[in-house]
Design a protein around this motif. Sequence first.
Motif, PDB file in Angstrom:
ATOM      1  N   CYS A   2      16.934  10.358 -11.516  1.00  0.00           N
ATOM      2  CA  CYS A   2      16.685  10.273 -12.976  1.00  0.00           C
ATOM      3  C   CYS A   2      15.341   9.877 -13.205  1.00  0.00           C
ATOM      4  O   CYS A   2      14.761   9.265 -12.470  1.00  0.00           O
ATOM      5  CB  CYS A   2      17.688   9.431 -13.841  1.00  0.00           C
ATOM      6  N   CYS A   3      14.947  10.095 -14.212  1.00  0.00           N
ATOM      7  CA  CYS A   3      14.136   9.454 -15.224  1.00  0.00           C
ATOM      8  C   CYS A   3      12.513   9.263 -14.930  1.00  0.00           C
ATOM      9  O   CYS A   3      12.130   9.381 -13.829  1.00  0.00           O
ATOM     10  CB  CYS A   3      14.422   7.916 -15.337  1.00  0.00           C
ATOM     11  N   GLU A   4      11.819   9.640 -16.208  1.00  0.00           N
ATOM     12  CA  GLU A   4      10.291   9.468 -16.083  1.00  0.00           C
ATOM     13  C   GLU A   4      10.060   8.041 -15.484  1.00  0.00           C
ATOM     14  O   GLU A   4      10.995   7.054 -15.709  1.00  0.00           O
ATOM     15  CB  GLU A   4       9.793   9.328 -17.273  1.00  0.00           C
ATOM     16  N   ASP A   5       8.719   7.812 -14.981  1.00  0.00           N
ATOM     17  CA  ASP A   5       8.443   6.601 -14.483  1.00  0.00           C
ATOM     18  C   ASP A   5       8.800   5.417 -15.691  1.00  0.00           C
ATOM     19  O   ASP A   5       8.155   5.658 -16.631  1.00  0.00           O
ATOM     20  CB  ASP A   5       6.954   6.638 -14.061  1.00  0.00           C
ATOM     21  N   SER A  69      16.691   4.095 -12.430  1.00  0.00           N
ATOM     22  CA  SER A  69      15.386   4.367 -12.689  1.00  0.00           C
ATOM     23  C   SER A  69      14.928   5.427 -11.816  1.00  0.00           C
ATOM     24  O   SER A  69      15.737   6.249 -11.096  1.00  0.00           O
ATOM     25  CB  SER A  69      14.248   3.145 -12.332  1.00  0.00           C
ATOM     26  N   ALA A  70      13.734   5.906 -11.814  1.00  0.00           N
ATOM     27  CA  ALA A  70      13.146   6.896 -11.068  1.00  0.00           C
ATOM     28  C   ALA A  70      13.627   7.082  -9.334  1.00  0.00           C
ATOM     29  O   ALA A  70      13.739   7.827  -8.923  1.00  0.00           O
ATOM     30  CB  ALA A  70      11.607   6.952 -11.322  1.00  0.00           C
ATOM     31  N   GLY A  71      13.445   5.818  -9.111  1.00  0.00           N
ATOM     32  CA  GLY A  71      13.643   5.589  -7.838  1.00  0.00           C
ATOM     33  C   GLY A  71      15.291   5.459  -7.282  1.00  0.00           C
ATOM     34  O   GLY A  71      15.716   5.206  -6.018  1.00  0.00           O
ATOM     35  N   GLY A  72      16.277   5.490  -8.221  1.00  0.00           N
ATOM     36  CA  GLY A  72      17.703   5.491  -7.909  1.00  0.00           C
ATOM     37  C   GLY A  72      18.380   4.509  -8.523  1.00  0.00           C
ATOM     38  O   GLY A  72      17.924   3.882  -9.678  1.00  0.00           O
ATOM     39  N   VAL A  73      19.670   3.984  -8.036  1.00  0.00           N
ATOM     40  CA  VAL A  73      20.473   2.948  -8.871  1.00  0.00           C
ATOM     41  C   VAL A  73      19.771   1.401  -8.720  1.00  0.00           C
ATOM     42  O   VAL A  73      19.322   1.032  -7.759  1.00  0.00           O
ATOM     43  CB  VAL A  73      21.876   2.716  -8.130  1.00  0.00           C
ATOM     44  N   VAL A  74      19.471   0.938  -9.628  1.00  0.00           N
ATOM     45  CA  VAL A  74      18.862  -0.609  -9.877  1.00  0.00           C
ATOM     46  C   VAL A  74      19.601  -1.601 -10.219  1.00  0.00           C
ATOM     47  O   VAL A  74      19.442  -2.625 -10.272  1.00  0.00           O
ATOM     48  CB  VAL A  74      17.474  -0.340 -10.589  1.00  0.00           C
ATOM     49  N   ASP A 100      13.522  -6.580  -7.486  1.00  0.00           N
ATOM     50  CA  ASP A 100      12.110  -5.952  -7.973  1.00  0.00           C
ATOM     51  C   ASP A 100      12.330  -5.381  -9.386  1.00  0.00           C
ATOM     52  O   ASP A 100      11.355  -5.291  -9.872  1.00  0.00           O
ATOM     53  CB  ASP A 100      11.612  -4.620  -7.138  1.00  0.00           C
ATOM     54  N   HIS A 101      13.358  -5.493  -9.902  1.00  0.00           N
ATOM     55  CA  HIS A 101      13.785  -4.748 -11.189  1.00  0.00           C
ATOM     56  C   HIS A 101      14.148  -5.961 -12.152  1.00  0.00           C
ATOM     57  O   HIS A 101      14.455  -5.640 -13.363  1.00  0.00           O
ATOM     58  CB  HIS A 101      14.453  -3.796 -11.252  1.00  0.00           C
ATOM     59  N   GLN A 102      14.292  -6.929 -11.921  1.00  0.00           N
ATOM     60  CA  GLN A 102      15.077  -8.410 -12.620  1.00  0.00           C
ATOM     61  C   GLN A 102      13.875  -8.694 -13.627  1.00  0.00           C
ATOM     62  O   GLN A 102      12.816  -8.756 -13.254  1.00  0.00           O
ATOM     63  CB  GLN A 102      15.339  -9.314 -11.606  1.00  0.00           C
ATOM     64  N   GLY A 103      14.239  -8.995 -14.611  1.00  0.00           N
ATOM     65  CA  GLY A 103      13.646  -9.674 -15.752  1.00  0.00           C
ATOM     66  C   GLY A 103      12.820  -8.580 -16.606  1.00  0.00           C
ATOM     67  O   GLY A 103      12.101  -9.178 -17.458  1.00  0.00           O
ATOM     68  N   ALA A 104      13.328  -7.308 -16.601  1.00  0.00           N
ATOM     69  CA  ALA A 104      12.747  -6.277 -17.359  1.00  0.00           C
ATOM     70  C   ALA A 104      13.825  -5.858 -18.213  1.00  0.00           C
ATOM     71  O   ALA A 104      13.684  -4.749 -18.962  1.00  0.00           O
ATOM     72  CB  ALA A 104      12.315  -5.102 -16.467  1.00  0.00           C
ATOM     73  N   GLY A 105      15.018  -6.627 -18.468  1.00  0.00           N
ATOM     74  CA  GLY A 105      16.056  -6.295 -19.611  1.00  0.00           C
ATOM     75  C   GLY A 105      17.183  -5.336 -19.132  1.00  0.00           C
ATOM     76  O   GLY A 105      17.955  -5.033 -19.991  1.00  0.00           O
TER      77      GLY A 105
END
Length: 183
Positions: A2-5, A69-74, A100-105
Motif C-alpha cells: 500500500c500507500c504513497e510514500d 506503509s509503503a514498505g508493508g506492515v509497520v 524506525d516508525h515510532q514517534g510518528a503517530g
Amino acid sequence: MCCEDGLVIVREQQADDYEAIRRVYAEAFRQPRFRPPQNPGSVAPEVALFEALWEMSDIIPQFSFTAFSAGGVVGHVTASQATVATDPVVAVGPIGVLPDHQGAGIGSALMDTVLAAADAADVPLIVLLGAPQYYSRFGFRPAKELGVIAPEPEWGDAFQARPLTAYTESVAGRFQYAPAFSS
Ligand SMILES: CC(C)(COP(=O)(O)OP(=O)(O)OC[C@H]1O[C@@H](n2cnc3c(N)ncnc32)[C@H](O)[C@@H]1OP(=O)(O)O)[C@@H](O)C(=O)NCCC(=O)NCCS
C-alpha cells in the motif's frame, strides 16, 4: 502493498497479516523503553502472548488493527475478549510499532481506531496494562478508580481502563483476561 510514500493506512486485521504482525512485535519489543533488556535471541513475552491469543481464537479481529506503509506492515494493536465480573469488556495489548516508525503517530492512530470501533459496537470498557504516561492521553486511568479489580494487585496504576459511551458504574468487580494470557 500500500500507500504513497509517507502515507500510513490502518485497517482491520486479516488472517494473512499473521507473520508480518509477529515480526512487528518481535522488533518493537526487542528493546522496549520501559522494561529491562532481554537476552539476545529470546522471544519477547509479547510475541508469545500474541501467538497464544491468535491460536486460542481469543483475539477480536474487528477490534484489532494493522497499520501499513509503503514498505508493508509497520504496526498492530491486539484486542481480546475479557470480562469484568460477568460483563464482557475488551482488553488491549500488545500494541507495537516498528522502531524506525515510532514517534510518528502510528501508535496513536491504532489506539484511536480501537477506541472508535469498540465505542461504535457499544463495548462499555477497554482495559490494558501499560505505561500510564502513554495511555493517559487516550483517556485511560487507573482501573481501580472505576472499581475494576486487577488480577494482580501489584500492577497498581499500570492497570488502566477507558470507559466508553456504553459504560455504566455497574461494570465493576474482578477483571479477567482471556485464557491465552495465562497459557
Ligand atoms: C508504544 C508504541 C506502540 C507507541 O507507538 P508510536 O507510534 O511510537 O506512538 P505515537 O507516535 O502515537 O506517540 C509517540 C509518543 O508516545 C510516547 N511513548 C511511546 N512509548 C511510550 C511508553 N512506553 N511510555 C510512555 N510514553 C511512550 C513517546 O515518547 C511520544 O511522546 P510525545 O507525543 O509526548 O512526543 C511504540 O512506541 C512501541 O511499539 N513501543 C515499543 C513496544 C511498547 O513499549 N509497547 C507498549 C507497551 S506499554
